[in-house]
Enzyme design. Structure first.
Site, PDB file in Angstrom:
ATOM      1  N   GLU A 167      -0.607  -9.318  -0.245  1.00  0.00           N
ATOM      2  CA  GLU A 167      -2.038  -9.544   0.027  1.00  0.00           C
ATOM      3  C   GLU A 167      -2.865  -9.612  -1.259  1.00  0.00           C
ATOM      4  O   GLU A 167      -3.774 -10.432  -1.372  1.00  0.00           O
ATOM      5  CB  GLU A 167      -2.565  -8.435   0.955  1.00  0.00           C
ATOM      6  CG  GLU A 167      -2.001  -8.575   2.366  1.00  0.00           C
ATOM      7  CD  GLU A 167      -2.263  -7.354   3.242  1.00  0.00           C
ATOM      8  OE1 GLU A 167      -1.904  -6.237   2.816  1.00  0.00           O
ATOM      9  OE2 GLU A 167      -2.820  -7.516   4.329  1.00  0.00           O
ATOM     10  N   ALA A 200       0.869  -1.177   0.000  1.00  0.00           N
ATOM     11  CA  ALA A 200       0.000   0.000   0.000  1.00  0.00           C
ATOM     12  C   ALA A 200       0.906   1.227   0.000  1.00  0.00           C
ATOM     13  O   ALA A 200       2.060   1.154   0.427  1.00  0.00           O
ATOM     14  CB  ALA A 200      -0.890  -0.014   1.232  1.00  0.00           C
ATOM     15  N   GLU A 225       4.285  -4.978   7.806  1.00  0.00           N
ATOM     16  CA  GLU A 225       3.467  -3.956   8.474  1.00  0.00           C
ATOM     17  C   GLU A 225       3.859  -3.694   9.921  1.00  0.00           C
ATOM     18  O   GLU A 225       3.849  -2.536  10.362  1.00  0.00           O
ATOM     19  CB  GLU A 225       1.976  -4.340   8.420  1.00  0.00           C
ATOM     20  CG  GLU A 225       1.330  -4.151   7.049  1.00  0.00           C
ATOM     21  CD  GLU A 225       1.522  -5.341   6.127  1.00  0.00           C
ATOM     22  OE1 GLU A 225       2.312  -6.261   6.466  1.00  0.00           O
ATOM     23  OE2 GLU A 225       0.888  -5.364   5.074  1.00  0.00           O
ATOM     24  N   GLY A 251       0.603  -4.961   1.067  1.00  0.00           N
ATOM     25  CA  GLY A 251      -0.557  -5.065   0.188  1.00  0.00           C
ATOM     26  C   GLY A 251      -0.263  -5.802  -1.113  1.00  0.00           C
ATOM     27  O   GLY A 251      -1.175  -6.336  -1.742  1.00  0.00           O
TER      28      GLY A 251
HETATM   29  N1  DAK Z   1       4.564   3.196  -0.970  1.00  0.00           N
HETATM   30  C1  DAK Z   1       4.906   4.324  -1.611  1.00  0.00           C
HETATM   31  N2  DAK Z   1       6.024   4.448  -2.349  1.00  0.00           N
HETATM   32  C2  DAK Z   1       6.822   3.379  -2.457  1.00  0.00           C
HETATM   33  C3  DAK Z   1       6.506   2.150  -1.809  1.00  0.00           C
HETATM   34  C4  DAK Z   1       5.314   2.086  -1.031  1.00  0.00           C
HETATM   35  N3  DAK Z   1       4.909   0.959  -0.425  1.00  0.00           N
HETATM   36  N4  DAK Z   1       7.491   1.276  -2.090  1.00  0.00           N
HETATM   37  C5  DAK Z   1       8.379   1.935  -2.885  1.00  0.00           C
HETATM   38  N5  DAK Z   1       7.977   3.184  -3.112  1.00  0.00           N
HETATM   39  C6  DAK Z   1       8.638   4.209  -3.902  1.00  0.00           C
HETATM   40  C7  DAK Z   1       9.839   4.786  -3.153  1.00  0.00           C
HETATM   41  O1  DAK Z   1       9.429   5.776  -2.237  1.00  0.00           O
HETATM   42  C8  DAK Z   1      10.656   5.352  -4.300  1.00  0.00           C
HETATM   43  O2  DAK Z   1      10.078   6.557  -4.700  1.00  0.00           O
HETATM   44  P1  DAK Z   1      11.023   7.859  -5.029  1.00  0.00           P
HETATM   45  O3  DAK Z   1      11.792   8.097  -3.799  1.00  0.00           O
HETATM   46  O4  DAK Z   1      11.857   7.393  -6.204  1.00  0.00           O
HETATM   47  O5  DAK Z   1      10.045   8.929  -5.378  1.00  0.00           O
HETATM   48  C9  DAK Z   1      10.410   4.349  -5.410  1.00  0.00           C
HETATM   49  O6  DAK Z   1       9.203   3.648  -5.067  1.00  0.00           O
HETATM   50  C10 DAK Z   1      11.519   3.325  -5.549  1.00  0.00           C
HETATM   51  O7  DAK Z   1      11.700   2.731  -4.281  1.00  0.00           O
HETATM   52  P2  DAK Z   1      13.151   2.596  -3.590  1.00  0.00           P
HETATM   53  O8  DAK Z   1      14.050   3.698  -4.029  1.00  0.00           O
HETATM   54  O9  DAK Z   1      12.927   2.423  -2.138  1.00  0.00           O
HETATM   55  O10 DAK Z   1      13.652   1.242  -4.261  1.00  0.00           O
HETATM   56  P3  DAK Z   1      14.668   0.177  -3.644  1.00  0.00           P
HETATM   57  O11 DAK Z   1      14.973  -0.774  -4.745  1.00  0.00           O
HETATM   58  O12 DAK Z   1      15.814   0.850  -2.940  1.00  0.00           O
HETATM   59  O13 DAK Z   1      13.829  -0.587  -2.515  1.00  0.00           O
HETATM   60  C11 DAK Z   1      11.875  -1.742  -1.634  1.00  0.00           C
HETATM   61  C12 DAK Z   1      12.719  -1.365  -2.887  1.00  0.00           C
HETATM   62  C13 DAK Z   1      10.599  -2.433  -2.115  1.00  0.00           C
HETATM   63  C14 DAK Z   1      12.669  -2.697  -0.758  1.00  0.00           C
HETATM   64  C15 DAK Z   1      11.572  -0.441  -0.853  1.00  0.00           C
HETATM   65  O14 DAK Z   1      11.019   0.528  -1.762  1.00  0.00           O
HETATM   66  C16 DAK Z   1      10.607  -0.658   0.257  1.00  0.00           C
HETATM   67  O15 DAK Z   1      10.951  -1.159   1.313  1.00  0.00           O
HETATM   68  N6  DAK Z   1       9.348  -0.231   0.009  1.00  0.00           N
HETATM   69  C17 DAK Z   1       8.297  -0.331   1.008  1.00  0.00           C
HETATM   70  C18 DAK Z   1       7.856  -1.740   1.136  1.00  0.00           C
HETATM   71  C19 DAK Z   1       6.828  -1.892   2.204  1.00  0.00           C
HETATM   72  O16 DAK Z   1       7.089  -1.706   3.406  1.00  0.00           O
HETATM   73  N7  DAK Z   1       5.632  -2.259   1.762  1.00  0.00           N
HETATM   74  C20 DAK Z   1       4.564  -2.530   2.658  1.00  0.00           C
HETATM   75  C21 DAK Z   1       3.761  -1.305   2.858  1.00  0.00           C
HETATM   76  S1  DAK Z   1       2.651  -1.561   4.186  1.00  0.00           S
HETATM   77  C22 DAK Z   1      -4.419  -1.080   6.131  1.00  0.00           C
HETATM   78  C23 DAK Z   1      -4.467  -1.157   4.764  1.00  0.00           C
HETATM   79  C24 DAK Z   1      -3.402  -1.598   4.066  1.00  0.00           C
HETATM   80  C25 DAK Z   1      -2.238  -1.954   4.710  1.00  0.00           C
HETATM   81  C26 DAK Z   1      -2.192  -1.885   6.061  1.00  0.00           C
HETATM   82  C27 DAK Z   1      -3.276  -1.455   6.794  1.00  0.00           C
HETATM   83  N8  DAK Z   1      -5.536  -0.603   6.852  1.00  0.00           N
HETATM   84  C28 DAK Z   1      -6.086   0.641   6.503  1.00  0.00           C
HETATM   85  C29 DAK Z   1      -5.882  -1.215   8.119  1.00  0.00           C
HETATM   86  C30 DAK Z   1      -1.103  -2.340   3.923  1.00  0.00           C
HETATM   87  C31 DAK Z   1       0.118  -2.013   4.345  1.00  0.00           C
HETATM   88  C32 DAK Z   1       1.265  -2.138   3.475  1.00  0.00           C
HETATM   89  O17 DAK Z   1       1.215  -2.568   2.358  1.00  0.00           O
END
Ligand code: DAK
Length: 258
Positions: A111, A63, A131, A108
């Site tokens: 998911e 997400a 998360e 997400g």
């Molecule tokens: N959201 C927004 N932007 C993201 C993103 C994300 N999840 N993942 C990557 N990006 C963006 C980065 O900010 C970056 O943007 P710029 O800085 O270039 O503008 C671009 O994508 C490239 O990412 P990186 O530079 O970080 O690329 P790397 O190869 O160095 O790293 C990575 C890739 C996938 C390891 C890293 O980007 C990363 O850790 N991303 C976040 C992964 C993550 O934690 N995903 C889970 C998100 S939590 C709920 C509803 C839904 C959810 C929870 C609760 N309720 C309302 C109850 C769901 C939660 C989630 O999904």
């Protein structure tokens, strides 16, 4: 649509999440477009769907953290509902949906893959539910679907530790059915989708319904769900065609979803 593409190859539909600059992260717009895209698919002509992400690095990196960071509790709940409604639409979509996971499938992203019927991935794929490291719970069904797919103990370990796993481990624990090189992934997904699409659609749909609804029921009730769906196939064009083709020793079958 700006963030979701839909292409067709014969009876196979391909939905591509197209926001590569943010590694295909799911913001409200992507979720709304996905919802509209699945609504627009003509399931009379499309008999299997592939869901994938644009680019060679990421399926869906979760997400959108930027959007989520500013949410109030009520907005968070609404965002969760928006995602859950789309994911449930995919899960209960009348025809099978195959996730072709071409890179990161985090939060997400994992998911949405789990809301698909079948997951296959490239060898650079990475799965995880990070998360708890962000101070939230999985919010798009992760606590429920991961436990159902890989078992309670493994799901708890992955969710509590927030540890990402690579494709080979995802395969070992049954989160994906097969691992391919990045170049082989889409051809494999298309081949599987085409194989599904050549079978009687009425029967494939009934199987999806029976498996999904049966999993939520007690065995005695689940068997009745199967019996009713089995019965509903009889005297359909596709049942008569399928059985006549066998009896006439004919390979070609003209299934019409009727
Ligand atoms: N959201 C927004 N932007 C993201 C993103 C994300 N999840 N993942 C990557 N990006 C963006 C980065 O900010 C970056 O943007 P710029 O800085 O270039 O503008 C671009 O994508 C490239 O990412 P990186 O530079 O970080 O690329 P790397 O190869 O160095 O790293 C990575 C890739 C996938 C390891 C890293 O980007 C990363 O850790 N991303 C976040 C992964 C993550 O934690 N995903 C889970 C998100 S939590 C709920 C509803 C839904 C959810 C929870 C609760 N309720 C309302 C109850 C769901 C939660 C989630 O999904």
């Amino acid at each position: 649509m700006g963030f979701v593409r839909f292409d067709t190859e014969g009876a196979v539909g391909i939905v591509t999440i197209d926001r590569p600059k943010a590694l295909n992260a799911l913001n409200s717009e992507v979720l709304a477009e996905l919802d509209a895209c699945f609504d627009s698919i003509d399931t009379n002509t499309i008999r299997a769907v592939i869901l994938t992400g644009e680019g060679d690095k990421s399926f869906v990196a979760g997400a959108d953290i930027g959007e989520m960071s500013k949410l109030s509790p009520a907005e968070g709940e609404a965002f969760g509902k928006k995602g859950n409604d789309v994911f449930r639409k995919i899960e209960t979509f009348p025809v099978p949906v195959i996730a072709a996971v071409n890179g990161f499938a985090l939060g997400g992203g994992c998911e949405i893959a789990m809301s698909c019927d079948i997951r296959i991935c490239s060898d650079n794929a990475m799965f995880g539910q990070p998360e708890v490291g962000l101070g939230i719970t999985p919010g798009f069904g992760g606590t429920q679907r991961l436990a159902r797919i890989v078992g309670v103990g493994m799901a708890k370990q992955l969710i509590y530790t927030a540890r990402n796993i690579k494709a080979d481990e995802a395969f070992r624990i049954g989160l994906v059915n097969a691992v391919y090189s990045p170049e082989e992934l889409m051809p494999a997904a298309k081949k599987m989708a085409a194989t599904i699409a050549q079978n009687a659609p009425i029967a494939v749909r009934a199987c999806k319904k029976a498996i999904n609804e049966g999993l939520d029921a007690k065995m005695d009730d689940a068997i009745v769900i199967e019996e009713k769906l089995f019965g509903s196939c009889f005297e359909t064009h596709d049942q008569i065609e399928g059985m006549n083709a066998f009896l006439e020793k004919r390979k070609e079958k003209n299934f019409t979803n009727s």
